[in-house]
Design a protein around this motif. Structure first.
Motif, PDB file in Angstrom:
ATOM      1  N   ALA A  50       5.846 -44.722 -40.057  1.00 49.15           N
ATOM      2  CA  ALA A  50       6.065 -43.737 -39.003  1.00 49.15           C
ATOM      3  C   ALA A  50       6.756 -44.311 -37.768  1.00 49.15           C
ATOM      4  CB  ALA A  50       4.733 -43.113 -38.603  1.00 49.15           C
ATOM      5  N   ARG A  51       6.496 -45.561 -37.432  1.00 49.01           N
ATOM      6  CA  ARG A  51       6.977 -46.012 -36.131  1.00 49.01           C
ATOM      7  C   ARG A  51       8.244 -46.843 -36.174  1.00 49.01           C
ATOM      8  NH1 ARG A  51       2.918 -45.123 -31.783  1.00 49.01           N
ATOM      9  NH2 ARG A  51       3.540 -47.053 -30.836  1.00 49.01           N
TER      10      ARG A  51
ATOM     11  N   ARG B 121      -4.567 -43.514 -39.130  1.00 50.28           N
ATOM     12  CA  ARG B 121      -3.599 -44.385 -38.494  1.00 50.28           C
ATOM     13  C   ARG B 121      -2.967 -45.339 -39.503  1.00 50.28           C
ATOM     14  NH1 ARG B 121      -3.487 -45.666 -32.566  1.00 50.28           N
ATOM     15  NH2 ARG B 121      -1.738 -47.084 -32.485  1.00 50.28           N
TER      16      ARG B 121
ATOM     17  N   GLN C  37      -0.530 -43.529 -41.634  1.00 51.80           N
ATOM     18  CA  GLN C  37       0.724 -43.257 -40.944  1.00 51.80           C
ATOM     19  C   GLN C  37       1.566 -44.507 -40.794  1.00 51.80           C
ATOM     20  OE1 GLN C  37      -1.037 -41.472 -37.563  1.00 51.80           O
ATOM     21  NE2 GLN C  37      -0.478 -39.410 -38.193  1.00 51.80           N
TER      22      GLN C  37
ATOM     23  N   ARG D 167      10.942 -46.757 -33.555  1.00 50.62           N
ATOM     24  CA  ARG D 167      10.624 -47.043 -32.165  1.00 50.62           C
ATOM     25  C   ARG D 167      10.513 -48.546 -31.916  1.00 50.62           C
ATOM     26  NH1 ARG D 167       9.532 -42.219 -29.693  1.00 50.62           N
ATOM     27  NH2 ARG D 167       8.574 -40.652 -31.012  1.00 50.62           N
TER      28      ARG D 167
ATOM     29  N   THR E 195      -1.216 -34.267 -42.157  1.00 49.00           N
ATOM     30  CA  THR E 195      -1.340 -33.366 -41.019  1.00 49.00           C
ATOM     31  C   THR E 195      -2.394 -32.301 -41.300  1.00 49.00           C
ATOM     32  OG1 THR E 195       1.002 -33.674 -40.619  1.00 49.00           O
ATOM     33  CG2 THR E 195      -0.057 -31.865 -39.474  1.00 49.00           C
TER      34      THR E 195
ATOM     35  N   ALA F 176      -5.769 -33.812 -41.240  1.00 49.28           N
ATOM     36  CA  ALA F 176      -6.122 -34.099 -39.858  1.00 49.28           C
ATOM     37  C   ALA F 176      -6.620 -32.832 -39.184  1.00 49.28           C
ATOM     38  CB  ALA F 176      -4.929 -34.658 -39.114  1.00 49.28           C
TER      39      ALA F 176
END
Lengths: 225, 442
Positions: free
Chosen positions: B292-293, B284, B287, B296, B236, B239
């Motif tokens: 990270a995902r 990306r 992550q 989901r 972060t 970034a």
């Protein structure tokens, strides 16, 4: 348009505010989350641009609080993080669109334009019309100059996005997101290819071109000016 | 994660094994005890028979043969004619005295059923020996010994059955308790593996060995969480720190270009954009690798994803002088995953193929159904030499011949990161000719 900009990076904020002012908008600038929330709830804005990382109150909480307070102002989220999760988080919190830094001003301008709702309450149209081009949204049929044009499903969606944003600039990124649900930038010219095929069907056989390329920005569908 | 039922779990088996060992030991010991008891009772009985024999024998010494009859009668009165069986016979076997019918018994000890010596029940144990010129057999009913033997047998049998049942019950209870605590371990670790870094194993107040182990694992998980969060924070920070100046660079170059078009500035802006893209792609990938995902994930259809990419890229392929086709099964192929990431992976593979293959190549997108479904992209172009296939997925790797083409070389490493997030493997195969890149789910 009245635009509220809540961004703590001075240079970025100046750049955005000046750019929008040049386009004729009135921009209110704030650099603190709490101040921003206060202003957003007190005043009426056409579009709000909110940075995610803010002092005072972070962007995400600001958006949630704003929505909880009943504000329906169209909201564009700016962020430097650009995480794979962040976009969904931002949208779930109540933002309407999302832009990752760095972005080009053209991109920002196009999205702000797309977010603004003029007239304020728009009844759901069933037919979109630009010049002699007609799109029947119920029957999923497109006609130009009375002739029916055969479009593939994605071509139809592409044309629909352009027509709904008549006169405004729609960027490549916006098209990738809204037509093909792609949230990354492909290397090859996906959008160009599809736009040129669409042009071949709805522009080339006719006298007037409706789909225009805006250099370094995107595309725009409108009658010739 | 595989779940093992209580019956097959270690604590249960150990408990049952210990119990069975205890039962066997108990059984063995008890059988020895039983042998001793029965032998002793028998011995006592035999002593008695011997004593009776001795009484009659000594009577013969004192009062002669004729006194024997009286002695025998007295004995029979004493012991009871049912219990005792006495036979006095001469050398030829003729019955002279006693309460038995004619029988010939061998010398020494012998067991006979009651039916063999007149209609009696049970079994009798005899001692036979000479008394003067005559033969004397003295026997007592062995029923008491038999009774003892049978009673101990029955008692042992019941004890064995009861112990076995108690063993199973205790095994179930004890095993169950330990198993429950093991399940705590399994559950927590499964949660962590799925992405919930905050999950911890519950620790009881007993502070036993399992608690110590739990505390050790929890401490490790704390470190893991701190490390991952630290990494995420670094990402972060990077970034933010890199993107803000990048953003300003882009904005300034755009503004300058708007005021006065300049080919140098245009080139600079293109480079700035390329820089941004590379950075985004790296971020990306990082992550995705950090998982990270995962929370989901949804149920997806690979066939739909493949078809979607084909619709998007068919025109692009045609414009490049290539053909893009699909090889799909008729029915949907379901996996659990992230639609956007999988789409991006396939897009990367298709773009790679379009970019690296000459005109006239056919690129195919395919889905294979089965217990290990697969999503693949194949071309009939030049392919990748076997030696380089392993290295190709590492970041920034470019084949020598493709160094001059566009792209940053991150495409395949993103595909690998997406595959790993989905628990799938990336395989690079020879499509004879050409290259096939296959994402195989497990």
């Amino acid at each position: 348009m009245r635009i509220l900009l809540i961004e703590d990076d001075r240079e970025t904020a100046s750049y955005i505010a000046n750019g929008l002012a040049e386009q004729g908008h009135v921009v209110d600038r704030l650099d603190d989350g709490r101040d921003g929330l206060f202003h957003a709830t007190r005043e009426d804005y056409d579009v709000a641009i909110v940075d995610r990382m803010l002092p005072g109150l972070d962007g995400l909480s600001l958006v949630k609080a704003l929505r909880a307070a009943g504000s329906k102002v169209p909201l564009l989220f700016l962020t430097a993080i650009g995480g794979v999760d962040d976009r969904v988080e931002g949208l779930e919190a109540g933002a309407d669109d999302y832009l990752t830094k760095p972005f080009s001003f053209a991109e920002l301008s196009a999205r702000v334009g797309a977010l603004s709702r003029r007239p304020p309450v728009q009844a759901e149209k069933t037919v979109l019309r630009v010049l002699d081009l007609e799109m029947d949204l119920i029957r999923r049929m497109v006609k130009r100059d009375g002739q029916v044009i055969d479009l593939l499903p994605k071509e139809f969606t592409l044309l629909e996005v352009l027509m709904r944003n008549e006169g405004r600039i729609v960027t490549r990124t916006m098209l990738l997101e809204r037509v093909w649900d792609l949230h990354f930038d492909p290397k090859t010219s996906v959008v160009e290819t599809h736009v040129s095929r669409l042009r071949a069907k709805i522009d080339r056989p006719f006298d007037t071109a409706l789909i225009h390329t805006v250099k370094n920005a995107g595309y725009s569908l409108h009658a010739p000016r | 994660m595989r779940r093992v039922s209580l019956w097959r779990s270690t604590p249960f088996r150990v408990a049952v094994a210990v119990m069975l060992a205890a039962i066997l030991t108990f059984g063995a010991v008890t059988m020895i005890a039983r042998q001793i008891i029965v032998a002793r009772v028998q011995a006592l009985q035999d002593e008695r028979v011997q004593a009776l024999f001795g009484v009659v024998e000594s009577q013969a010494d004192t009062s002669g043969i004729f006194g024997l009859e009286d002695a025998i009668l007295a004995l029979l009165r004493q012991e009871g004619t049912e219990r005792a069986a006495i036979l006095l016979s001469d050398q030829s076997g003729r019955v002279i005295g006693g309460n038995m019918p004619h029988a010939v018994l061998p010398d020494g000890w012998v067991d006979l059923p009651g039916t063999a010596i007149g209609s009696r029940v049970g079994a009798y144990r005899f001692f036979t020996g000479p008394v003067g010129p005559l033969r004397l057999s003295v026997g007592l009913s062995n029923d008491s010994v038999t009774a003892v033997r049978e009673t101990t047998n029955r008692a042992l049998a019941w004890a064995a059955v009861a112990s076995a049942l108690i063993a199973l019950l205790l095994g179930y209870v004890v095993g169950g308790q330990v198993h429950a605590r093991q399940m705590d371990f399994e559950r927590t670790i499964a949660k962590v593996a799925a992405g919930d870094l905050g999950a911890r194993i519950p620790v009881s107040s007993r502070q036993d060995d399992l608690d110590l182990l739990s505390e050790g694992i929890n401490a490790t998980l704390d470190r893991l969480k701190a490390m991952v969060e630290g990494m995420q924070q670094v990402t972060t920070d990077i970034a933010h720190d890199l993107r803000t100046p990048l953003n300003r660079l882009n904005l300034r170059l755009s503004a300058a270009l708007e005021r006065a078009p300049d080919p140098e500035l245009e080139a600079a802006l293109t480079e700035a954009r390329a820089l941004n893209e590379t950075f985004s792609a790296l971020l990306r990938i990082a992550q995705i690798e950090a998982g990270a995902r995962k929370d989901r994930f949804r149920d997806l259809d690979l066939v739909e994803i493949a078809g979607n990419v084909r619709d998007i890229y068919q025109g692009v392929a045609e414009d490049a002088g290539m053909e893009l086709t699909v090889d799909l099964p008729a029915a949907p192929v379901a996996v659990r995953g992230d639609r956007e990431l999988l789409t991006q992976a396939v897009v990367n593979l298709v773009e790679n193929a379009i970019r690296h293959c000459p005109t006239g190549t056919t690129v195919r997108i395919g889905v294979a159904a089965g217990p290990r479904p697969a999503l693949w992209v194949a071309d009939n172009g030049p392919g990748i030499p076997a030696a380089e296939r392993q290295k190709v997925t590492s970041r920034f790797y470019r084949l020598d011949k493709s160094r001059t083409t566009e792209g940053s070389g991150l495409g395949l490493s993103l595909v690998k990161a997406v595959a790993e997030l989905h628990g799938a493997k990336v395989e690079l195969l020879d499509a004879g000719p050409g290259l096939m890149v296959r994402i195989r789910f497990s």
